[in-house]
Design a protein around this motif. Structure first.
Motif, short mmCIF file in Angstrom:
data_model
loop_
_atom_site.label_atom_id
_atom_site.label_comp_id
_atom_site.label_asym_id
_atom_site.label_seq_id
_atom_site.Cartn_x
_atom_site.Cartn_y
_atom_site.Cartn_z
N TYR A 81 0.82 -1.21 0.00
CA TYR A 81 0.00 0.00 0.00
C TYR A 81 0.86 1.26 0.00
CZ TYR A 81 -3.49 3.39 1.73
OH TYR A 81 -4.31 4.48 1.89
N TYR B 188 2.45 3.20 -3.09
CA TYR B 188 1.66 4.11 -3.92
C TYR B 188 1.03 5.27 -3.15
CZ TYR B 188 1.92 -0.32 -6.42
OH TYR B 188 2.36 -1.48 -7.00
N HIS B 189 0.95 5.15 -1.86
CA HIS B 189 0.24 6.07 -0.98
C HIS B 189 0.68 7.52 -1.18
CE1 HIS B 189 -0.25 7.80 3.25
NE2 HIS B 189 -1.47 7.33 3.02
N ASP C 43 -0.78 6.44 -7.54
CA ASP C 43 -2.03 5.91 -6.98
C ASP C 43 -3.11 6.03 -8.05
OD1 ASP C 43 -4.31 5.20 -5.63
OD2 ASP C 43 -4.17 6.75 -4.09
#
Length: 472
Positions: free
Chosen positions: A424, A427-428, A433
């Motif tokens: 996660y 890309y956060h 994203d």
């Protein structure tokens, strides 16, 4: 059972690591209620439609910075989706948020060797002068090291904090690293710095810097603050290791936009027996502006809408009301969540439970709960009902999710559906994203978990709270 494939494999892997099995349900739920929960899961796994909602949001609206015109468009989009699903009591509840807009972003090493650096402004960063800031760089391992620097030692310099984030399945490394993003500008300014650069709070090795909200303290000079992508932070370290003074230029033209309007959007499926008691299942509509907010939190929005669609399709309504809440302005400090808690303060004692999907697109791998002690058998029975999805008990207590925090602080029980966050934070809060990172099948499993939790919490034979109030 074979259709659950990778889900069961995930559960077995966690059990092998020492996770306990769920206890027997002790006949908490009726066979009809458990059958309905199983049917909800089957419908979701067969194709929940959650991916279609994420696609629609990210294509028709795109990135949704709090208070922006796109945020307003997302409210209209959400209201239309709730109407299409045939939900009741649809509301758009406004609140005010401090607006901010990103501008030009540039950084480069000027000496002793020249290198372009990929940088992004931290959310609500102040601007540099039009020509930017050029200054020597001083490196620190951690925020604590920066805070311990001698007074005035950074006068006329740019502080660089190089704290790395650990990759953990539950995302625990984020909490260990993110403090520098919020407190770094104040700490650097107190030591005389004219700017701050941090290593991105992320786990990837790509040239996509990670943004996120920062804070300024009253009475302390606000200085421009940006995040370097991890490879660029590495390169700056290599140049610093040459042992010569390093000069960096940074240009950030972001600006405050003043008070702007934002909103929470919500709708309900009215309870058949206890309509005044409420189960909240939520996500947040806003996103940062670099990507399209597909994972954070378009996926959560898709889960909430798909759960509403499936529960609405059931032969009978749930025992209690299920309220589907799409919060605004989460990214800039849970502004919508606090607004919801304030606007609904009178009915919080009748909130049966709250949960939020805000950690990517799944799958859900753990479940825990924060119910009153007398309701522990209900939590165990819900866990057993979720087990066929490959879900095992989570460690510790449940927060319910970021936007549920202000509700939990007032004693609202929470359910924690832990999504797999292994990648996660690759890309956060980045330009990466985007929708291609969302796996429809994993999203279906997450929808199955959240929808069946909401159903079972609404069907519970007893009140799940209140629980002791705790700090937010």
């Amino acid at each position: 059972m074979k259709r659950f494939g990778f889900l069961l494999a995930a559960g077995v892997a966690l059990l092998a690591l020492g996770q306990p099995a769920f206890a027997a349900d002790a006949n908490v739920f009726t066979p009809a209620t458990l059958k309905a929960s199983s049917d909800i899961q089957a419908k979701a796994l067969a194709g929940s439609g959650a991916y279609g909602f994420v696609e629609s949001l990210t294509v028709r609206v795109g990135p949704r910075l709090a208070g922006s015109p796109a945020a307003k468009l997302s409210h209209q989009w959400a209201e239309a989706r709730f109407k299409e699903l045939g939900l009741s009591n649809i509301k758009v509840e406004p609140f005010t948020v401090d607006g901010w807009e990103r501008g030009i972003e540039h950084a480069s090493i000027l000496s002793p060797v020249a290198h372009h650096l990929h940088v992004t402004a931290l959310g609500h960063s102040v601007t540099t002068p039009p020509d930017g800031i050029t200054a020597p760089v001083v490196r620190f391992d951690t925020l604590e090291d920066l805070e311990a620097a001698p007074e005035g030692s950074l006068k006329g310099k740019i502080a660089f904090v190089d704290k790395k984030m650990n990759r953990l399945q539950d995302g625990g490394g984020y909490g260990e690293a993110v403090g520098v993003r919020g407190k770094g500008p104040e700490a650097a300014a107190r030591k005389g710095a004219v700017g701050l650069l941090i290593r991105s709070i992320g786990t990837d090795s790509h040239r996509f810097p990670h943004t996120g909200i920062t804070r300024y303290a009253d009475g302390v000079t606000a200085i421009p603050a940006g995040a370097l992508s991890n490879p660029d932070a590495d390169q700056l370290n290599r140049v610093l290791a040459l042992g010569q003074p390093v000069s960096v230029k940074m240009v950030l033209s972001s600006q405050a936009m003043g008070p702007l309007s934002d909103a929470n959007v919500m709708a309900e499926i009215k309870g058949r027996e206890l309509p005044d008691e409420i189960v909240v299942i939520g996500a947040h509509l806003d996103s940062w502006d670099l990507g399209t907010g597909a994972l954070d939190d378009g996926a959560g929005v898709g889960i909430v809408l798909a759960a509403a669609k499936i529960i609405k399709s059931m032969p009978q309504a749930p025992r209690r009301t299920i309220r589907f809440v799409l919060f605004g302005a989460e990214e800039v400090g849970l502004v919508g969540a606090y607004a919801y808690a304030k606007q609904h303060a009178a009915e919080l004692p009748k909130h049966q439970a709250g949960t939020e999907a805000d950690f990517g697109a799944g799958p859900v791998i753990t479940f825990n709960a924060n119910f009153r002690p007398e309701a522990k058998p209900v939590a165990e029975a819900i866990g057993k009902a979720l087990a066929p999805l490959g879900i095992v008990p989570g460690r510790g207590s449940s927060s319910g999710g970021p936007d549920i925090g202000p509700l939990a602080a007032q004693g609202v029980p929470t359910g924690g559906l832990g999504l797999d966050g292994t990648d996660y934070f690759d890309y956060h809060h980045t330009a990466d994203d985007t929708l291609d990172k969302v796996d429809p099948k994993k999203l279906d499993q997450a929808t199955a978990a959240f929808a069946s939790f909401a159903w079972l919490a609404a069907e519970a034979p007893m009140a799940l709270g209140p629980v002791p109030k705790k700090a937010e």
